[in-house]
Design an enzyme around this catalytic site. Structure first.
Site, PDB file in Angstrom:
ATOM      1  N   CYS A  63      29.996  11.286  70.565  1.00 38.23           N
ATOM      2  CA  CYS A  63      28.606  10.921  70.862  1.00 38.23           C
ATOM      3  C   CYS A  63      28.418   9.501  71.383  1.00 38.23           C
ATOM      4  O   CYS A  63      27.919   9.291  72.489  1.00 38.23           O
ATOM      5  CB  CYS A  63      27.755  11.104  69.601  1.00 38.23           C
ATOM      6  SG  CYS A  63      27.765  12.766  68.923  1.00 38.23           S
ATOM      7  N   HIS A 116      23.439   6.923  70.287  1.00 37.25           N
ATOM      8  CA  HIS A 116      24.012   7.450  69.053  1.00 37.25           C
ATOM      9  C   HIS A 116      22.903   7.545  68.009  1.00 37.25           C
ATOM     10  O   HIS A 116      21.910   6.814  68.077  1.00 37.25           O
ATOM     11  CB  HIS A 116      25.137   6.526  68.565  1.00 37.25           C
ATOM     12  CG  HIS A 116      26.033   7.162  67.562  1.00 37.25           C
ATOM     13  ND1 HIS A 116      26.388   8.486  67.621  1.00 37.25           N
ATOM     14  CD2 HIS A 116      26.655   6.655  66.464  1.00 37.25           C
ATOM     15  CE1 HIS A 116      27.180   8.769  66.612  1.00 37.25           C
ATOM     16  NE2 HIS A 116      27.357   7.697  65.896  1.00 37.25           N
TER      17      HIS A 116
END
Length: 882
Positions: A63, A116
């Site tokens: 991610c 994130h």
């Protein structure tokens, strides 16, 4: 400019609105990419409206680095953001994609997981508005995962047999957790709330072009979706992914070991008869994401912006569901890198598929051309604008993706995939004959020419890692946040606050709310017992204490409490304000005692910055004489677990078995000196406490770690065994001092290899008749906290089992003019040396390379403390340089 003129001539809208629709962990299991099992009608609808890129690849293996690359247009090999680093901290001059819009006349709006999901990850500059579903989310740093007190949960919770059938405790990431949510709660789920916000925004009147970034957390774990999306699939009809058993055996040694270990997850699901359920949960979450896309498409159709808006649908990376033994991302193979990418609307060609290789790193430069944005900095990707104008003209190219370990990468084109790891090992696949990447051809010399040509697409030099998030501190201020650096040469000291009931009273960050009315419950009085000033708390009364809010912050939850007291018959309690928004109670034994004993314990959910003004943060109750109370804030660790009730876990799991005493995993919840803890007993069969650290937090390649253990020091040694690079447990034995107190030890190791490779998929275990309060792991070999440098004696010496009992005599230090010499025994080669001044500041650090070692540091006249550490061994020496 010619591109823009030509584009306009083809009917593509100039400076269109943009909807940037992001999903999380979505592999290519969608209908437009030929996967029939998924039910994604809205993605098919979108594909018919525009261009589908069937061979699109992520710019990052998971991610955070993927999203950083997308929003900067720069690979991790350029920024150094290989893991969870923050580009806007190291490179504040970089203009994130959303800021490029806001700086060129667009209004930029954001919601959900675009960056994130962890707190403090969003580049907050340049947004007209960034939607947070609750004030709690705003004040907590905008966590965009499935977190918060408002999120609905399945019934029962947890739902997955990965937890319900094994006794595991669910952690913050909820790995392999899935389950249905009541249909009527769909709009209260984060995906529903964020999508509805974006739809409401679309229905508003906009006088300027807009950029809307909508980030869904699905199908990331936990795979929660309304019941109706689970009902779309029949469990018995679920087709499992094709997995060739032993596919990982032709990988380089390091990856082969990792995947062999990771395959245990799939094997466990098979043993639990839960493999189909796991796939069904994933597909339900995919269909849920598709339905949210449908809401946006319906709203766009009904709005006034249908004809001048581009919608870009993408996923940050793919996801393995057992292939090559892997369950998750973090790889350089197609299941991780190949992602959905569809671009549609605003006059773009409709119903086209592009099969040539592209990367999501191309999105930023593409949007610069499509929306006539100013180019803020050089980009690593290329513009796909020529392909958007005429998809037939697309040409294949090598696409580069760096690994989350520096110097590792993959290069992909339509025909081949080349992989190189930081240790120089390689993989090579011929995708024309082996699209599932089953046969590693790296050892075939006939492929060398192609491999070298593809390797030439990687940069010659990879940037050093940016500032690790673990060395930064998140500062929360109302609805905003910022980061401060923790200088590695000056570790953040443990915060000390105290109050001493002498006359006059000494307050250092802690104040007594003093009441003169004896009828008030908060009344206490000063007294002198025996010859020591103290505060008397009568039965039925309590001492109300407040903590200065500038000392502890909201994330400072792990606090050690020391109370110097003299008890009276009965017991006393300490109540403290917790993260739950209520007071929690800790019992403290208060029988009559000689002298002034010290009660020491740790709490893991303190919230001394969150209590309303004027209210007590701490209340001491029960008849007692209190001499002093002090608080120490523990350093932040990458992963930790505190045996409170309930257990407080951050990135670490503990295997709970408190019902079957015949098993080696049997441990007991216990209490020692008023402190909640976990007891690992010795019986006729050895018992172990098994710990597993989140693989996204501490990776197999994180070999240098520091353990922090808080345990009750008795007459029994504590034994720690951890998964090492040697492939087996490495054993450390911590000798007892029998202080009958709660103590904390810091143990550095250099050969850790956390890969869930040991019994019960654990990374390490602890045993030998021990009471544990807290276990934490920190990446790197860091200096000890300042508070531990409070003695120049070798009182805290810890000896490894492979060293003899005269460990303290194995170190000799000689101070000369501007130089310090050490003489160490051979077992201590490779030790860390830290030099402190008397205030506890670290002045110097190096490792011992020879039994006779000259410190490179030049010493000025003064007093210093030299600490030598190796594994669980520690020696402190005071030196004076005149």
């Amino acid at each position: 400019m010619w591109i823009q003129i030509y584009a306009s001539a083809q009917g593509i809208v100039s400076r269109p609105n943009v909807i940037f629709f992001a999903t999380d962990d979505l592999r290519t299991w969608v209908n437009p990419l030929g996967y029939a099992q998924a039910k994604t009608p809205n993605l098919e609808r979108l594909a018919n409206m525009g261009i589908t890129f069937t061979n699109a690849h992520t710019p990052g293996a998971y991610c955070a680095p993927s999203r950083t690359a997308i929003f900067t247009g720069l690979h991790a090999s350029t920024t150094g953001c290989y893991n969870n680093e923050l580009y806007f901290f190291d490179y504040p001059e970089l203009v994130g994609l959303h800021r490029a819009f806001s700086q060129t006349g667009y209004k930029a709006y954001g919601a959900g997981k675009l960056f994130h999901h962890r707190e403090g990850s969003i580049d907050m500059r340049g947004w007209e508005e960034y939607f947070a579903r609750t004030q709690e989310m705003k004040e907590g740093g905008y966590n965009t995962g499935y977190h918060g007190s408002d999120v609905p949960l399945p019934d029962p919770y947890p739902y997955s047999p990965y937890y319900t059938e094994t006794g595991r405790q669910i952690d913050g990431g909820a790995f392999l957790e899935w389950g249905p949510i009541a249909n009527e709660l769909e709009d209260s789920m984060p995906a529903g709330l964020r999508t509805n916000w974006a739809c409401n925004l679309l229905m508003q009147e906009h006088t300027e072009p807009f950029f809307i970034g909508l980030g869904l957390y699905i199908p990331h774990y936990p795979n929660y979706a309304p019941q109706k999306y689970f009902d779309m699939y029949n469990r018995e009809d679920i087709q499992l992914p094709e997995v060739l058993e032993g596919d990982w055996l032709d990988l380089p040694a390091n990856m082969k070991n990792r995947m062999t270990n990771r395959n245990k997850i799939r094997q466990e699901l098979i043993a639990l008869d839960a493999y189909k359920d796991a796939v069904l949960g994933y597909l339900a979450a995919v269909s849920f994401a598709d339905a949210m896309l449908g809401r946006v498409l319906d709203t766009l159709e009904a709005s006034g912006y249908k004809d001048n808006t581009v919608l870009i649908f993408w996923s940050d990376h793919g996801y393995h569901l057992g292939e090559k033994g892997q369950w998750g991302k973090h790889t350089l193979w197609q299941e991780t890198t190949n992602v959905p990418l569809i671009i549609a609307g605003a006059g773009l060609p409709q119903g086209h598929q592009v099969h040539t290789t592209v990367s999501l790193i191309d999105l930023y430069p593409t949007l610069i051309d499509l929306c006539s944005l100013t180019t803020p900095h050089e980009m690593d990707g290329i513009s796909l604008m020529p392909v958007l104008i005429d998809p037939v003209t697309a040409q294949d190219r090598n696409v580069f993706m760096p690994f989350h370990e520096r110097d590792g990468y993959t290069v992909i084109n339509q025909n081949h995939r080349y992989i190189r790891y930081k240790d120089g090992s390689e993989e090579f696949y011929d995708l024309t004959t082996d699209p599932m990447e089953l046969i590693n051809l790296a050892g075939d010399n006939s492929s060398r020419t192609i491999m070298d040509e593809m390797a030439a697409s990687a940069p010659e030099v990879f940037s050093e890692e940016a500032t690790p998030r673990s060395s930064l501190k998140l500062i929360l201020e109302a609805d905003t946040f910022y980061w401060e650096k923790k200088d590695k040469s000056e570790p953040a000291p443990l915060i000390r606050t105290s109050i001493t009931f002498s006359d006059p009273r000494i307050e250092q960050g802690i104040s007594l709310i003093e009441t003169v009315d004896r009828s008030e419950n908060s009344f206490t009085e000063y007294t002198d017992l025996p010859g020591e000033g103290c505060r008397y708390i009568a039965e039925g009364n309590y001492a109300a204490l407040t903590i200065n809010d500038t000392v502890f912050e909201q994330e400072d939850n792990h606090v050690q409490v020391n109370i110097v007291y003299k008890g009276v018959d009965g017991s006393s309690v300490m109540e403290y304000y917790s993260t739950s928004g209520t007071y929690r109670t800790v019992e403290i034994g208060m029988d009559d005692q000689v002298g002034w004993p010290v009660a020491k314990f740790m709490i893991a959910d303190a919230n001394f910055a969150g209590n309303p003004v004027g209210e007590a943060d701490i209340k001491m109750a029960g008849e007692a004489y209190i001499r002093s109370l002090s608080l120490l804030n523990h350093q932040h660790y990458d992963a930790s677990l505190t045996f409170s009730n309930p257990i407080v876990s951050h990135g670490m799991q503990f295997l709970i078995n408190d019902s079957d005493a015949s098993k080696e995993t049997y441990t007991e919840a216990s209490m020692v000196n008023g402190v909640e803890c976990r007891y690992i007993p010795i019986t006729d069969k050895r018992k172990y406490g098994y710990f597993n650290v989140d693989d996204q937090v501490v990776k197999t390649g994180d070999n240098e770690l520091t353990f922090e253990l808080t345990y009750f020091d008795s007459d029994t040694k504590l034994i720690l065994q951890y998964n090492s690079t040697g492939g087996n447990y490495e054993k450390l034995e911590i000798e007892p001092s029998n202080t009958q107190q709660w103590i904390t030890k810091y143990i550095p190791v250099r050969d850790a290899a956390f890969a869930n490779a040991q019994n019960n998929n654990s990374d390490f275990r602890i045993h030998n008749d021990v009471y544990l309060r807290r276990v934490a792991v920190r990446k790197g070999i860091d200096p000890l906290p300042v508070s531990t440098v409070d003695s120049i004696e070798v009182a805290n010496l810890v000896v490894l089992s492979r060293l003899d009992d005269s460990g303290k005599d194995q170190v000799e230090i000689y101070a000369g003019i501007e130089a310090v010499h050490l003489r160490v025994a051979e077992p201590l080669l490779g030790s860390d040396i830290f030099v402190y001044n008397l205030l506890g500041k670290v002045l110097y650090h190096e490792t011992v390379k020879d039994t006779r070692h000259l410190l490179s540091m030049k010493f000025q006249p003064g007093v210093y403390i030299v600490t030598l550490r190796k594994d669980a061994f520690r020696a402190d020496k005071k030196i004076v340089v005149r």
